[in-house]
Enzyme design. Structure first.
Site, PDB file in Angstrom:
ATOM      1  N   CYS A   2       0.858  -1.174   0.000  1.00 40.78           N
ATOM      2  CA  CYS A   2       0.000   0.000   0.000  1.00 40.78           C
ATOM      3  C   CYS A   2       0.894   1.223   0.000  1.00 40.78           C
ATOM      4  O   CYS A   2       2.070   1.131   0.337  1.00 40.78           O
ATOM      5  CB  CYS A   2      -0.854   0.068   1.270  1.00 40.78           C
ATOM      6  SG  CYS A   2      -2.106  -1.227   1.359  1.00 40.78           S
ATOM      7  N   GLY A  28      -0.443   0.422  -5.092  1.00 41.97           N
ATOM      8  CA  GLY A  28      -1.780  -0.154  -4.944  1.00 41.97           C
ATOM      9  C   GLY A  28      -2.772   0.538  -5.841  1.00 41.97           C
ATOM     10  O   GLY A  28      -2.786   1.761  -5.918  1.00 41.97           O
ATOM     11  N   ASN A 102       0.325   0.553   6.049  1.00 43.43           N
ATOM     12  CA  ASN A 102       1.028  -0.254   5.045  1.00 43.43           C
ATOM     13  C   ASN A 102       1.777  -1.359   5.785  1.00 43.43           C
ATOM     14  O   ASN A 102       2.558  -1.062   6.684  1.00 43.43           O
ATOM     15  CB  ASN A 102       2.005   0.637   4.249  1.00 43.43           C
ATOM     16  CG  ASN A 102       2.917  -0.132   3.300  1.00 43.43           C
ATOM     17  OD1 ASN A 102       4.008   0.314   2.991  1.00 43.43           O
ATOM     18  ND2 ASN A 102       2.488  -1.296   2.846  1.00 43.43           N
ATOM     19  N   GLY A 103       1.511  -2.616   5.376  1.00 44.54           N
ATOM     20  CA  GLY A 103       2.164  -3.753   6.039  1.00 44.54           C
ATOM     21  C   GLY A 103       1.123  -4.757   6.474  1.00 44.54           C
ATOM     22  O   GLY A 103      -0.082  -4.516   6.313  1.00 44.54           O
ATOM     23  N   CYS A 236      12.461  -4.648   4.122  1.00 43.24           N
ATOM     24  CA  CYS A 236      12.125  -5.579   3.036  1.00 43.24           C
ATOM     25  C   CYS A 236      13.002  -5.300   1.810  1.00 43.24           C
ATOM     26  O   CYS A 236      12.879  -4.242   1.181  1.00 43.24           O
ATOM     27  CB  CYS A 236      10.655  -5.373   2.688  1.00 43.24           C
ATOM     28  SG  CYS A 236      10.172  -6.187   1.165  1.00 43.24           S
ATOM     29  N   TYR A 242      11.873  -4.629  -6.509  1.00 43.07           N
ATOM     30  CA  TYR A 242      10.673  -4.535  -7.333  1.00 43.07           C
ATOM     31  C   TYR A 242       9.731  -3.407  -6.950  1.00 43.07           C
ATOM     32  O   TYR A 242       9.252  -2.681  -7.817  1.00 43.07           O
ATOM     33  CB  TYR A 242       9.902  -5.862  -7.271  1.00 43.07           C
ATOM     34  CG  TYR A 242       8.544  -5.808  -7.933  1.00 43.07           C
ATOM     35  CD1 TYR A 242       8.423  -5.807  -9.316  1.00 43.07           C
ATOM     36  CD2 TYR A 242       7.376  -5.740  -7.173  1.00 43.07           C
ATOM     37  CE1 TYR A 242       7.181  -5.733  -9.925  1.00 43.07           C
ATOM     38  CE2 TYR A 242       6.131  -5.679  -7.792  1.00 43.07           C
ATOM     39  CZ  TYR A 242       6.034  -5.677  -9.158  1.00 43.07           C
ATOM     40  OH  TYR A 242       4.815  -5.603  -9.765  1.00 43.07           O
ATOM     41  N   SER A 283       9.795  -2.733 -14.471  1.00 43.52           N
ATOM     42  CA  SER A 283      10.481  -2.974 -13.200  1.00 43.52           C
ATOM     43  C   SER A 283      11.932  -3.412 -13.377  1.00 43.52           C
ATOM     44  O   SER A 283      12.745  -3.216 -12.486  1.00 43.52           O
ATOM     45  CB  SER A 283       9.701  -3.999 -12.375  1.00 43.52           C
ATOM     46  OG  SER A 283       9.399  -5.120 -13.173  1.00 43.52           O
ATOM     47  N   ASP A 345      14.784  -9.827 -15.634  1.00 44.75           N
ATOM     48  CA  ASP A 345      13.533  -9.542 -14.914  1.00 44.75           C
ATOM     49  C   ASP A 345      13.837  -9.517 -13.418  1.00 44.75           C
ATOM     50  O   ASP A 345      14.884 -10.014 -12.988  1.00 44.75           O
ATOM     51  CB  ASP A 345      12.455 -10.593 -15.246  1.00 44.75           C
ATOM     52  CG  ASP A 345      11.039 -10.077 -14.928  1.00 44.75           C
ATOM     53  OD1 ASP A 345      10.902  -8.933 -14.442  1.00 44.75           O
ATOM     54  OD2 ASP A 345      10.076 -10.829 -15.165  1.00 44.75           O
ATOM     55  N   ASP A 346      12.922  -8.931 -12.651  1.00 43.61           N
ATOM     56  CA  ASP A 346      13.226  -8.770 -11.223  1.00 43.61           C
ATOM     57  C   ASP A 346      12.941 -10.019 -10.402  1.00 43.61           C
ATOM     58  O   ASP A 346      13.600 -10.273  -9.405  1.00 43.61           O
ATOM     59  CB  ASP A 346      12.437  -7.587 -10.651  1.00 43.61           C
ATOM     60  CG  ASP A 346      10.952  -7.755 -10.856  1.00 43.61           C
ATOM     61  OD1 ASP A 346      10.313  -8.386 -10.007  1.00 43.61           O
ATOM     62  OD2 ASP A 346      10.447  -7.297 -11.897  1.00 43.61           O
ATOM     63  N   CYS A 382       5.558 -14.219   1.668  1.00 38.30           N
ATOM     64  CA  CYS A 382       5.757 -13.046   2.524  1.00 38.30           C
ATOM     65  C   CYS A 382       4.559 -12.935   3.459  1.00 38.30           C
ATOM     66  O   CYS A 382       3.417 -13.032   3.025  1.00 38.30           O
ATOM     67  CB  CYS A 382       5.864 -11.782   1.687  1.00 38.30           C
ATOM     68  SG  CYS A 382       6.024 -10.310   2.720  1.00 38.30           S
ATOM     69  N   CYS A 433      15.035  -7.893   5.835  1.00 37.25           N
ATOM     70  CA  CYS A 433      14.194  -9.081   5.876  1.00 37.25           C
ATOM     71  C   CYS A 433      14.393  -9.785   4.546  1.00 37.25           C
ATOM     72  O   CYS A 433      14.149  -9.199   3.482  1.00 37.25           O
ATOM     73  CB  CYS A 433      12.720  -8.713   6.051  1.00 37.25           C
ATOM     74  SG  CYS A 433      11.663 -10.179   5.912  1.00 37.25           S
ATOM     75  N   CYS A 436      11.516 -14.272   2.196  1.00 38.91           N
ATOM     76  CA  CYS A 436      10.986 -14.972   1.009  1.00 38.91           C
ATOM     77  C   CYS A 436      12.085 -15.719   0.256  1.00 38.91           C
ATOM     78  O   CYS A 436      11.797 -16.603  -0.548  1.00 38.91           O
ATOM     79  CB  CYS A 436      10.193 -14.035   0.113  1.00 38.91           C
ATOM     80  SG  CYS A 436      11.035 -12.540  -0.349  1.00 38.91           S
TER      81      CYS A 436
HETATM   82  P1  AMP Z   1       4.715 -14.695 -11.932  1.00 33.10           P
HETATM   83  O1  AMP Z   1       4.010 -14.762 -13.246  1.00 33.10           O
HETATM   84  O2  AMP Z   1       3.804 -15.108 -10.799  1.00 33.10           O
HETATM   85  O3  AMP Z   1       6.023 -15.436 -11.924  1.00 33.10           O
HETATM   86  O4  AMP Z   1       5.009 -13.143 -11.665  1.00 33.10           O
HETATM   87  C1  AMP Z   1       6.278 -12.625 -11.775  1.00 33.10           C
HETATM   88  C2  AMP Z   1       6.218 -11.194 -12.200  1.00 33.10           C
HETATM   89  O5  AMP Z   1       5.358 -10.427 -11.337  1.00 33.10           O
HETATM   90  C3  AMP Z   1       7.580 -10.529 -12.155  1.00 33.10           C
HETATM   91  O6  AMP Z   1       7.898 -10.160 -13.462  1.00 33.10           O
HETATM   92  C4  AMP Z   1       7.437  -9.311 -11.265  1.00 33.10           C
HETATM   93  O7  AMP Z   1       7.805  -8.129 -11.962  1.00 33.10           O
HETATM   94  C5  AMP Z   1       5.995  -9.244 -10.856  1.00 33.10           C
HETATM   95  N1  AMP Z   1       5.845  -9.269  -9.407  1.00 33.10           N
HETATM   96  C6  AMP Z   1       6.670  -9.740  -8.465  1.00 33.10           C
HETATM   97  N2  AMP Z   1       6.177  -9.592  -7.223  1.00 33.10           N
HETATM   98  C7  AMP Z   1       4.980  -9.003  -7.369  1.00 33.10           C
HETATM   99  C8  AMP Z   1       3.976  -8.569  -6.447  1.00 33.10           C
HETATM  100  N3  AMP Z   1       4.098  -8.719  -5.135  1.00 33.10           N
HETATM  101  N4  AMP Z   1       2.863  -8.005  -6.973  1.00 33.10           N
HETATM  102  C9  AMP Z   1       2.710  -7.860  -8.291  1.00 33.10           C
HETATM  103  N5  AMP Z   1       3.633  -8.224  -9.200  1.00 33.10           N
HETATM  104  C10 AMP Z   1       4.752  -8.797  -8.756  1.00 33.10           C
END
Ligand code: AMP
Length: 444
Positions: A2, A28, A102-103, A236, A242, A283, A345-346, A382, A433, A436
């Site tokens: 949030c 959000g 937030n949290g 975090c 991300y 991202s 990718d992140d 998480c 932290c 995850c």
């Molecule tokens: P997935 O398809 O479930 O593997 O989603 C991975 C992608 O979602 C990554 O490319 C991230 O950029 C994005 N992502 C990672 N964490 C979150 C999050 N908490 N909420 C929304 N998007 C996320």
């Protein structure tokens, strides 16, 4: 996740809050709200969707007074329901109060049960409402004493802004899981989840709210109170990887710079020969650039992202479902055709996004696809406010890196090490932290 924002002592409090929420929209998009106070009564506007859908010029004029707080919601606890949208406003034994959070509290269910046993009636299913009930139940008179007694009962992650008709309180849990910063604009004080929300209103950065600290804004002044012993921080690390905006500063580090270094570290840990480096926008943009700088491989735009997919996007019927992957991302064929591609990718959560993207790269003619991830494998959920699914759905909790590589159909797959993530921030490992990635939860 949030985004929270607050303004103290400014005749344009609600409008500044509106702008602040705009720059925290990435935290959000389910709902947003603003509550202002003219010193006597509260004015409220809360709605579903994005900030631009909710507030009209008329609404902002009606949000009178010199203090205001606001919230953009991404539900991680409690249903995605307008009843759970914030700020939460109550009239209780301590007078009129409004709260943004937030949290995630990890003992919310337990506290709620205890409160219900003594007659409390809850209006929402959020963990945040529990905080207001505890405040109301306190026998202390002075609100600082109330908070000092009440806050230690909360376990987990909470960055909060609490408002009374004349006073604002900025509060951060003893571990400092989620961010919270203080800014100044003339004689006004600003509180925000991220520094990018200070920039948008030209406020200057003062400092972060410390873990275990209550900062009171009252009678035109700012005063600090501690309600917990100094712990190791447990910030975090996913905020750097991300969640936060790249133009924000956390602990004095620009998030963009940290992401550049994450990309550099990826190349250092696993040097790979290729023709181009591309990012999964937005991202991973900074990290892919860092990878390109470090490796000398040219940075290119292989994916184009559509930014106009709102909350109300309707999933196509099964027959045409296959198009839906293309709605968010499309490939640039001339960039990818016959190339050996590094894709940065992140994170990989369930693996569904990566799978679709890899298929698209191959269709565009990529000769080799080397997927590089700026975080370590996510092996645990998480519980402190990032929206990760259950362990069952986390691909890295159930499969080895090589199994994931095969599932995604990539030439190679490499995740950054935990030390590689931490060293990119320039901070100490103990201050983060990493639950995850390591399954070591700072608060059980
Ligand atoms: P997935 O398809 O479930 O593997 O989603 C991975 C992608 O979602 C990554 O490319 C991230 O950029 C994005 N992502 C990672 N964490 C979150 C999050 N908490 N909420 C929304 N998007 C996320």
């Amino acid at each position: 996740m949030c985004g929270i924002f607050g303004v103290y002592n400014c005749s344009d409090a609600a409008e500044l809050t509106y702008l602040g929420l705009y720059s925290l929209q990435h935290r959000g998009q389910e709902s947003a709200g603003i509550v202002s106070s003219d010193g006597d009564r509260f004015y409220t506007k809360i709605g579903e969707g994005e900030v631009q859908e909710i507030f009209s010029q008329d609404d902002l004029v009606k949000l009178k007074g010199k203090i205001a707080i606001g919230h953009t919601r991404y539900s991680t606890f409690g249903a995605s329901d307008i009843k759970n949208a914030q700020p939460i406003v109550v009239k209780c034994s301590k007078g009129l109060l409004a709260l943004v959070h937030n949290g995630n509290l990890v003992n919310a269910k337990y506290l709620r049960k205890k409160l219900e046993e003594v007659g409390a009636i809850f209006q929402t299913t959020t963990d945040s409402e529990v905080i207001l009930h505890l405040i109301s139940h306190s026998k202390e008179k002075n609100l600082i004493d109330v908070l000092k007694k009440t806050l230690p009962r909360l376990k987990g992650a909470y960055s909060l802004i609490l408002m009374t008709p004349n006073v604002l309180y900025a509060i951060r849990d003893p571990y400092g899981f989620r961010p919270l910063v203080i800014g100044k604009l003339g004689r006004s004080f600003i509180i925000a989840s991220e520094t990018c929300a200070l920039d948008i209103i030209s406020a200057s950065f003062v400092r972060e709210v410390e873990p275990g600290e209550i900062v009171e804004f009252k009678d035109g002044r700012m005063r600090s109170f501690l309600f917990a012993e100094k712990n190791n921080k447990s910030f975090c690390i996913f905020e750097y990887i991300y969640f936060s905006r790249p133009d924000s500063f956390i602990e004095g580090r620009c998030v963009h710079d940290v992401r550049l270094q994450l990309g550099r570290n990826l190349f250092r840990e696993n040097p790979t020969d290729a023709d181009i480096v591309i990012s999964v926008p937005d991202s991973a943009n900074s990290a892919a650039l860092g990878y390109a700088y470090e490796s000398g491989t040219p940075f290119e735009f292989g994916f184009i992202r559509n930014h106009y997919i709102g909350r109300t996007f309707i999933q196509p019927r099964q027959k045409i479902r296959d198009f839906s992957a293309r709605i968010k991302y499309n490939t640039v064929k001339t960039v990818l055709n016959d190339r050996r591609v590094i894709v940065v990718d992140d994170s990989i959560v369930r693996g569904t996004t990566s799978k679709k993207l890899v298929t698209m790269l191959k269709l565009a003619g990529a000769k080799e696809v080397h997927l590089r991830i700026t975080s370590s494998p996510i092996v645990s959920s998480c519980i402190y406010g990032i929206d990760t699914p259950t362990k069952k759905e986390l691909i890295a909790a159930n499969y080895s890196v090589d199994e994931i590589r095969k599932f995604l159909g990539v030439t190679s797959l490499y995740y950054l090490s935990v030390d590689g993530m931490v060293s990119a921030t320039g901070l100490k490992k103990e201050d983060f932290c990493l639950a995850c990635f390591t399954s070591e939860y700072p608060v059980k």
